[in-house]
Design a protein around this motif. Structure first.
Motif, PDB file in Angstrom:
ATOM      1  N   TYR A 124      32.380  39.270  23.092  1.00 58.80           N
ATOM      2  CA  TYR A 124      32.809  40.660  23.206  1.00 58.80           C
ATOM      3  C   TYR A 124      32.106  41.651  22.267  1.00 58.80           C
ATOM      4  N   ARG A 125      31.121  41.208  21.550  1.00 62.86           N
ATOM      5  CA  ARG A 125      30.399  42.126  20.663  1.00 62.86           C
ATOM      6  C   ARG A 125      28.881  41.992  20.835  1.00 62.86           C
ATOM      7  N   LYS A 126      28.474  41.840  22.086  1.00 59.71           N
ATOM      8  CA  LYS A 126      27.046  41.671  22.367  1.00 59.71           C
ATOM      9  C   LYS A 126      26.247  42.921  22.017  1.00 59.71           C
ATOM     10  N   PRO A 136      25.126  47.997  36.694  1.00 60.39           N
ATOM     11  CA  PRO A 136      25.837  47.996  35.404  1.00 60.39           C
ATOM     12  C   PRO A 136      25.653  49.262  34.584  1.00 60.39           C
ATOM     13  N   SER A 137      24.456  49.828  34.591  1.00 60.41           N
ATOM     14  CA  SER A 137      24.186  51.002  33.754  1.00 60.41           C
ATOM     15  C   SER A 137      25.018  52.218  34.158  1.00 60.41           C
ATOM     16  N   GLY A 190      28.028  48.621  26.474  1.00 59.37           N
ATOM     17  CA  GLY A 190      26.703  48.747  27.053  1.00 59.37           C
ATOM     18  C   GLY A 190      26.523  47.859  28.268  1.00 59.37           C
ATOM     19  N   VAL A 191      25.277  47.751  28.708  1.00 59.69           N
ATOM     20  CA  VAL A 191      24.954  46.973  29.899  1.00 59.69           C
ATOM     21  C   VAL A 191      25.373  45.506  29.782  1.00 59.69           C
ATOM     22  N   ILE A 201      31.521  41.883  32.737  1.00 59.83           N
ATOM     23  CA  ILE A 201      32.728  42.298  33.453  1.00 59.83           C
ATOM     24  C   ILE A 201      32.541  42.127  34.957  1.00 59.83           C
ATOM     25  N   LEU A 202      31.399  42.522  35.463  1.00 57.70           N
ATOM     26  CA  LEU A 202      31.132  42.378  36.892  1.00 57.70           C
ATOM     27  C   LEU A 202      31.108  40.915  37.309  1.00 57.70           C
TER      28      LEU A 202
END
Length: 761
Positions: free
Chosen positions: A46-48, A609-610, A618-619, A625-626
């Motif tokens: 979760y912190r990429k 995604p963007s 971010g992306v 998520i997708l």
């Protein structure tokens, strides 16, 4: 960051960035998150955006190296302060200390300044012999005897010229032995050219027969694999083996000794026939034999042990991960059978959710032989509770009990039962544990093992987390390695596995919840208590009502906790609650509800995604998520499969050369893999027999829990040893001949099999 100087922090970050192939800004960010209390699974998932996409492997390596490097920086600072306090810290020495990249290098540089007990060299200096030593070193043309006569001092114990020269020798040899560059040169030379030599201690030939392979053993120090190194150290500890580091016989016989020559060359001593040359060469010999060799041998053995332990711990971690992430049978009713002979087979029936429905004992084997009655009891239990699976522990009487289950399936086919043999390693440990007593306070200890055997078929991960990882039986010399390092490694593996799979918040036990990112044992128990009192959680947000579970803990844990069929469909996924606004934007964009969106590949595949990024996400996160929306709550574990043991093969005596069998990999070591083929004694597939192709690391081919097909190469009933092969392209005869030519196999199989038996115990 910890309380270190900016220069020290910079050194740490640069070193780690180089090791994990990352940028320094990524490392700085990851360290800051770790120092704030974030866990590796949370950071990786979760912190990429913060870390630039560091994965869990990089983060684990970063975390481990951070501890070592911070300890090293603290030691560096202490050494510098000590030398400065002595008034001996020069610019060159400070530069060398700051450039040191290992703890050993720092200690080498500190050696001349390290406070020590009064040495012979110090006594000689107090007797005024240092000018004698310096003069002979500076001018080998001087006659040692003549010059020494000028330094006699009866009051100081210097009565003869020999006393004076011995004192001068002590001064020079101590000086040489504290030279960091010289020590480094000797260490590198012995490290590359040294041999580990092992011999049996006289009189231990019989009692120490398990170490027979090492009674006359020599191997390059740099080439000794982990399992042999640990076997050597265990043999020495038990008083069976004497081990030492030496050069080859030819090099050891050279005059001067190669290491003596290195000392001489380093300090500029040469034997040119001058008056003091022979004495100076003797000083070099003394330096090596008396001052350096034993300490260096001890140091090299320590490095060998550390390297061996690191590899053993790594192997244990890999095997544990494979076992924990083994395929689950899923929510199905299971009858667990804990086999036994005289004491009977313990039976535990559990529901699809793991609840214990019934327990009991049957006596199908000797001495009662109540076979038919046992089958009737099992059939009645299966019918009454709609059981689908029978889980059989692989211990004593396992094959006999497996045969009983087969007969049950044959007599009652309409029950549609499936039997599976599972590893029962650690079940007895769990049965007698405090945790089991709390979970089943009114249940007899003997039945708890059957419950564990049943549940570990449903979900290996959820059940095995209740057992000390060291008791699961997939380690290598686990009792010989650093127990703190081992525990830390295994805890990290368990944590990574649990969080990779995710946990059902409404069914998970306290031990399983305690492995979730951010949750302690206390908080995990609070969750269970709250659940028992208030009922099932309807949303993740309700977690904030649990005592002692604050916002920071919620942030770390929420994404790994699942609520199937909850109020919010996203609560059943790996999407973190903090990212729900991103999903809301996706929902708005598509015009579909969350339920309509989840699993809708056609719609999700067209999204960019963007289009959904913001200041926080971010992306990389949007892409995750997708992916999660496409396959919500997906389980990374493989599909459940079962090994089929060959009918009629129940004991080692039933095995025949060339027999083809199916089995389950129970352990993987550096020298090969152990496979359970259903005869109560695991067989060894040596690394040379794992594949038709060359295999450097057995884990390239097999992993714990994998179902494999093997052929029997050799069977030694007397010594309970089975040799197996997974080769496909060669005839059995050729495989045996190839094996017989390999010294590795013939010399190590017995010792390794015996060692493995110890690990299993």
């Amino acid at each position: 960051m910890s309380e270190l100087t900016p220069q020290a922090e910079q050194r740490i970050v640069v070193a780690i960035a180089d090791e994990i192939h990352a940028q320094t800004k990524q490392v700085y960010a990851a360290i800051e998150l770790l120092d704030e209390g974030a866990t590796v699974p949370f950071i990786a998932r979760y912190r990429k955006e913060v870390t630039g996409g560091l994965d869990d492997t990089q983060l684990r390596q970063l975390q481990e190296r951070l501890v070592y490097l911070r300890e090293m920086e603290e030691r560096r600072s202490a050494v510098i302060d000590s030398i400065r306090a002595q008034g001996k810290l020069t610019d060159d020495l400070l530069e060398a200390l700051n450039a040191a990249q290992t703890k050993q290098r720092i200690e080498d540089l500190y050696l001349p300044y390290k406070p020590k007990r009064r040495t012979r060299a110090q006594i000689a200096k107090e007797a005024g012999l240092e000018p004698l030593a310096d003069a002979l070193l500076a001018d080998p043309m001087l006659d040692p005897q003549v010059l020494a006569s000028q330094y006699l001092n009866a009051e100081k114990g210097i009565v003869t010229e020999r006393d004076a020269l011995n004192g001068a020798r002590d001064i020079l040899s101590e000086r040489f032995s504290e030279d960091a560059q010289l020590l480094d040169a000797l260490r590198n030379f012995i490290g590359k050219r040294g041999m580990v030599v092992s011999r049996v201690v006289e009189g231990q030939e019989v009692t120490g027969v398990k170490f027979k392979d090492y009674f006359e053993y020599e191997e390059s120090l740099s080439a000794v694999p982990s399992h042999r190194a640990l076997a050597l150290f265990r043999g020495r500890q038990e008083g069976v083996l004497s081990i030492k580091v030496a050069l080859s016989e030819q090099e050891e016989a050279l005059i001067p000794h190669p290491c003596q020559r290195i000392v001489a060359d380093h300090v500029g001593i040469r034997d040119l026939g001058r008056a003091a040359d022979r004495w100076l060469m003797d000083v070099c010999r003394w330096t090596w034999r008396v001052k350096v060799s034993l300490n260096l041998e001890s140091e090299l053995f320590q490095l060998l042990r550390e390297r061996a332990e690191e590899e053993a711990i790594r192997v244990f971690g890999i095997n544990l991960k494979d076992l924990l992430l083994a395929a689950p049978a899923g929510p199905k009713g299971v009858i667990g059978l804990d086999p036994g002979l005289r004491t009977g087979v313990k039976v535990a029936v559990i529901s699809a959710t793991g609840s214990v429905l019934e327990t009991g004992v049957i006596y199908p084997h000797e001495p009662r032989c109540d076979w038919d009655r046992s089958i009737e009891i099992l059939a009645a239990l299966a019918k009454r509770h709609n059981s689908q699976l029978i889980s059989i522990g692989n211990g004593t009487a396992s094959r006999e009990t497996d045969k009983l289950a087969a007969d049950l399936l044959h007599r009652y086919p309409h029950l549609n039962l499936t039997k599976v043999v599972v590893s029962e390693a650690g079940a007895s440990v769990y049965s007698a544990s405090e945790l089991a007593a709390k979970e089943f306070p009114d249940m007899d200890v003997s039945y708890r093992g059957a419950v564990s055997i049943a549940r570990r078929l449903q979900d290996p991960l959820a059940e095995l987390v209740k057992i000390d990882p060291k008791s699961i039986g997939v380690g290598q010399y686990q009792h010989d390695v650093n127990q703190i390092h081992l525990a830390n490694k295994l805890e990290a593996v368990v944590e990574d596995c649990v969080n990779a799979v995710g946990v059902d918040l409404n069914t998970a036990s306290a031990p399983l919840l305690a492995r979730v990112s951010g949750l302690t044992k206390t908080v995990a128990q609070s969750i269970v208590n709250f659940r028992d009192l208030k009922g099932a959680f309807a949303t993740r947000q309700a977690l904030l009502e649990v005592p002692r579970l604050g916002a920071k803990t919620f942030e770390q844990a929420a994404g790994f906790l699942r609520i199937p069929n909850g109020e919010n469909p996203l609560d059943a996924s790996a999407v973190h609650p903090e990212a729900y606004p991103v999903v809301e934007r996706i929902v708005k964009k598509t015009g579909l509800s969350i339920k309509q969106l989840m699993g809708n590949h056609d719609v999700l595949a067209r999204l960019v995604p963007s289009d959904f990024v913001d200041d926080k996400f971010g992306v990389p996160t949007v892409r995750d998520i997708l992916n999660e929306l496409e396959k919500p709550g997906r389980d990374p574990r493989p599909e459940f499969k079962m090994a089929t043991f060959r009918e009629g093969v129940e004991r080692i005596e039933d095995l025949r050369v060339d027999m083809e069998l199916e089995g389950v990999v129970t352990n993987v070591a550096a020298f090969g893999a152990f496979v359970d083929v259903g005869v109560h004694q695991d067989g060894l597939v040596h690394v040379s027999a794992l594949s038709d192709q060359f295999v450097k690391d057995p884990r390239e081919v097999v992993k714990v829990g994998q179902i494999v097909k093997v052929r029997v190469l050799e069977v030694d009933v007397a010594r309970q040893r089975i040799s197996l092969s997974m080769k496909q392209g060669k005839s059995q005869k050729t495989a045996v001949e190839t094996r017989s030519r390999k010294k590795e196999v013939t010399t190590s199989m017995g010792a390794m099999a015996q060692a493995f038996a110890k690990w299993r115990r």
